[in-house]
Scaffold this motif. Structure first.
Motif, PDB file in Angstrom:
ATOM      1  N   GLY A   1     -21.685  48.798   0.993  1.00  0.00           N
ATOM      2  CA  GLY A   1     -21.279  49.296  -0.322  1.00  0.00           C
ATOM      3  C   GLY A   1     -19.985  48.738  -0.864  1.00  0.00           C
ATOM      4  N   VAL A   2     -19.774  47.429  -0.761  1.00  0.00           N
ATOM      5  CA  VAL A   2     -18.531  46.829  -1.239  1.00  0.00           C
ATOM      6  C   VAL A   2     -18.643  46.493  -2.722  1.00  0.00           C
ATOM      7  N   ASP A   3     -17.750  47.062  -3.515  1.00  0.00           N
ATOM      8  CA  ASP A   3     -17.632  46.760  -4.935  1.00  0.00           C
ATOM      9  C   ASP A   3     -16.235  46.196  -5.181  1.00  0.00           C
ATOM     10  N   LEU A   4     -16.160  44.948  -5.648  1.00  0.00           N
ATOM     11  CA  LEU A   4     -14.863  44.301  -5.833  1.00  0.00           C
ATOM     12  C   LEU A   4     -14.970  43.208  -6.886  1.00  0.00           C
ATOM     13  N   GLU A   5     -14.030  43.202  -7.821  1.00  0.00           N
ATOM     14  CA  GLU A   5     -13.923  42.136  -8.812  1.00  0.00           C
ATOM     15  C   GLU A   5     -12.638  41.368  -8.540  1.00  0.00           C
ATOM     16  N   ILE A   6     -12.763  40.062  -8.390  1.00  0.00           N
ATOM     17  CA  ILE A   6     -11.606  39.189  -8.146  1.00  0.00           C
ATOM     18  C   ILE A   6     -11.491  38.240  -9.319  1.00  0.00           C
ATOM     19  N   GLY A   7     -10.357  38.258  -9.990  1.00  0.00           N
ATOM     20  CA  GLY A   7     -10.170  37.451 -11.182  1.00  0.00           C
ATOM     21  C   GLY A   7      -9.978  35.981 -10.873  1.00  0.00           C
ATOM     22  N   ALA A   8     -10.303  35.141 -11.848  1.00  0.00           N
ATOM     23  CA  ALA A   8     -10.100  33.696 -11.694  1.00  0.00           C
ATOM     24  C   ALA A   8      -8.627  33.399 -11.455  1.00  0.00           C
ATOM     25  N   GLY A   9      -8.345  32.639 -10.398  1.00  0.00           N
ATOM     26  CA  GLY A   9      -6.972  32.280 -10.067  1.00  0.00           C
ATOM     27  C   GLY A   9      -6.190  33.343  -9.332  1.00  0.00           C
ATOM     28  N   GLU A  10      -6.839  34.426  -8.935  1.00  0.00           N
ATOM     29  CA  GLU A  10      -6.158  35.512  -8.236  1.00  0.00           C
ATOM     30  C   GLU A  10      -6.052  35.211  -6.742  1.00  0.00           C
ATOM     31  N   PHE A  11      -4.990  35.705  -6.126  1.00  0.00           N
ATOM     32  CA  PHE A  11      -4.789  35.601  -4.676  1.00  0.00           C
ATOM     33  C   PHE A  11      -4.981  36.995  -4.094  1.00  0.00           C
ATOM     34  N   VAL A  12      -6.062  37.170  -3.327  1.00  0.00           N
ATOM     35  CA  VAL A  12      -6.397  38.472  -2.741  1.00  0.00           C
ATOM     36  C   VAL A  12      -6.381  38.368  -1.223  1.00  0.00           C
ATOM     37  N   CYS A  13      -5.708  39.304  -0.578  1.00  0.00           N
ATOM     38  CA  CYS A  13      -5.718  39.375   0.882  1.00  0.00           C
ATOM     39  C   CYS A  13      -6.608  40.518   1.329  1.00  0.00           C
ATOM     40  N   LEU A  14      -7.485  40.237   2.294  1.00  0.00           N
ATOM     41  CA  LEU A  14      -8.289  41.264   2.957  1.00  0.00           C
ATOM     42  C   LEU A  14      -7.563  41.666   4.233  1.00  0.00           C
ATOM     43  N   LEU A  15      -7.235  42.940   4.328  1.00  0.00           N
ATOM     44  CA  LEU A  15      -6.405  43.429   5.420  1.00  0.00           C
ATOM     45  C   LEU A  15      -7.114  44.572   6.137  1.00  0.00           C
ATOM     46  N   GLY A  16      -7.044  44.551   7.447  1.00  0.00           N
ATOM     47  CA  GLY A  16      -7.660  45.635   8.204  1.00  0.00           C
ATOM     48  C   GLY A  16      -7.582  45.373   9.687  1.00  0.00           C
TER      49      GLY A  16
ATOM     50  N   ILE B   1      -9.022  33.853  -1.377  1.00  0.00           N
ATOM     51  CA  ILE B   1      -9.257  35.065  -0.597  1.00  0.00           C
ATOM     52  C   ILE B   1      -8.806  34.767   0.823  1.00  0.00           C
ATOM     53  N   PHE B   2      -7.894  35.570   1.318  1.00  0.00           N
ATOM     54  CA  PHE B   2      -7.166  35.285   2.554  1.00  0.00           C
ATOM     55  C   PHE B   2      -7.329  36.474   3.500  1.00  0.00           C
ATOM     56  N   VAL B   3      -7.952  36.244   4.631  1.00  0.00           N
ATOM     57  CA  VAL B   3      -8.140  37.293   5.636  1.00  0.00           C
ATOM     58  C   VAL B   3      -6.932  37.316   6.573  1.00  0.00           C
ATOM     59  N   THR B   4      -6.403  38.504   6.813  1.00  0.00           N
ATOM     60  CA  THR B   4      -5.271  38.639   7.726  1.00  0.00           C
ATOM     61  C   THR B   4      -5.259  40.052   8.305  1.00  0.00           C
ATOM     62  N   HIS B   5      -4.590  40.214   9.441  1.00  0.00           N
ATOM     63  CA  HIS B   5      -4.300  41.551   9.948  1.00  0.00           C
ATOM     64  C   HIS B   5      -2.800  41.804   9.933  1.00  0.00           C
ATOM     65  N   ASP B   6      -2.044  40.859   9.309  1.00  0.00           N
ATOM     66  CA  ASP B   6      -0.587  40.919   9.251  1.00  0.00           C
ATOM     67  C   ASP B   6      -0.160  41.496   7.899  1.00  0.00           C
ATOM     68  N   ILE B   7       0.414  42.692   7.905  1.00  0.00           N
ATOM     69  CA  ILE B   7       0.792  43.372   6.667  1.00  0.00           C
ATOM     70  C   ILE B   7       1.859  42.582   5.914  1.00  0.00           C
ATOM     71  N   SER B   8       2.859  42.083   6.612  1.00  0.00           N
ATOM     72  CA  SER B   8       3.929  41.334   5.953  1.00  0.00           C
ATOM     73  C   SER B   8       3.385  40.079   5.283  1.00  0.00           C
ATOM     74  N   GLU B   9       2.455  39.412   5.939  1.00  0.00           N
ATOM     75  CA  GLU B   9       1.846  38.212   5.376  1.00  0.00           C
ATOM     76  C   GLU B   9       1.109  38.545   4.086  1.00  0.00           C
ATOM     77  N   ALA B  10       0.369  39.641   4.083  1.00  0.00           N
ATOM     78  CA  ALA B  10      -0.374  40.045   2.893  1.00  0.00           C
ATOM     79  C   ALA B  10       0.569  40.334   1.730  1.00  0.00           C
TER      80      ALA B  10
END
Length: 263
Positions: free
Chosen positions: A24-39, A188-197
């Motif tokens: 059930g993932v609903d997500l809109e990512i804008g053109a040119g946006e930098f999004v980090c996936l954290l968990g 779209i950048f996957v990380t588990h590092d909060i400071s990096e995000a």
């Protein structure tokens, strides 16, 4: 500047080997946006990234600039955590030229473009070196140049700095911020590092623990770039994200029967 692409995920689910990994993932990512996936580890961040790359089938709707994702495409480039994907028998320049060569770009043009992108990532003096002659940080820069030369509108990065030492990681984070601001690509950048995000993202998207992981929260990072992680605003956001991720880690420990054990 390269034009970034919009990404839309509507009720996206991913099932692998009969197991529901993402739900059930609903997500809109804008053109040119930098999004980090954290968990926390194992929450489905990389699985979701691989689905956007076109490596995995999904249920629901997943599109890039309105076009359904049905497989890998040149509009999306992937930077992996390991630099083992580089070809060890090719020089830095030859590695970067590989994509354009496969696309039939003439030798003179692809050589010129390879040098341009090596300079962009700070490897202008390493054109003739082989991957084994480069440091870990330099190999990750080389991997990034090899992706960027194909002009993808979306760059997908799966913990690309996770194996680097702290000092090199810090340099690479700031270099990536510089390159992203220059190219205008969607990242779209996957990380588990909060400071990096916090350092990198326009928005930080957290995920719940699996199975059937969902999005937990979305936080805009409204801080000036280049960022200082010691500002009061950054510290407050770090504490909030730490608590949210901590809740998910506690769930994992409870499921494993480990929370509350001493020693």
């Amino acid at each position: 500047m390269i034009s970034g692409a919009r990404i839309d995920l509507v009720d996206v689910g991913i099932t692998l080997g009969g197991n529901r990994i993402v739900e059930g993932v609903d997500l809109e990512i804008g053109a040119g946006e930098f999004v980090c996936l954290l968990g926390p580890s194992g929450c489905g961040k990389s699985t979701l990234l691989n689905a956007i790359a076109g490596f995995l089938p999904v249920q629901g709707r997943l599109s890039v600039d309105g076009r359904p994702v049905s497989g890998p495409g040149t509009d999306r480039g992937v930077v992996f955590q390991s630099s083992d994907v580089l070809f060890p028998w090719l020089t830095a320049q030859e590695n970067v030229e590989y994509g354009p060569r496969c696309l039939g770009v003439p030798a003179k043009e692809r050589a010129s473009r390879a040098i341009e992108f090596l300079q962009l990532v700070g490897l202008g003096g390493a054109t003739g070196k082989f991957p084994r002659e480069l440091s870990g940080g330099m190999r990750q820069r080389l991997q990034l140049a090899r992706v960027l030369i194909n002009n993808p509108s979306v760059v997908l990065m799966d913990e690309p700095f996770g194996a680097l030492d702290a000092q090199t990681r810090d340099v690479m984070q700031r270099e990536l911020d510089r390159i992203w601001r220059k190219t205008g690509q969607t990242i779209i950048f996957v990380t588990h590092d909060i400071s990096e995000a916090i350092l990198l993202a326009d928005r930080v998207v957290t995920m719940t623990t699996g199975p059937a992981a969902r999005l937990k929260s979305i936080h805009a990072v409204d801080l000036p770039r280049p960022r200082n992680p010691d500002t009061p605003e950054a510290v407050r956001l770090h504490a909030l994200l730490r608590d949210e991720i901590g809740e998910e880690v506690s769930k994992v420990l409870r499921m494993q029967g480990l929370e509350g054990e001493e020693g």
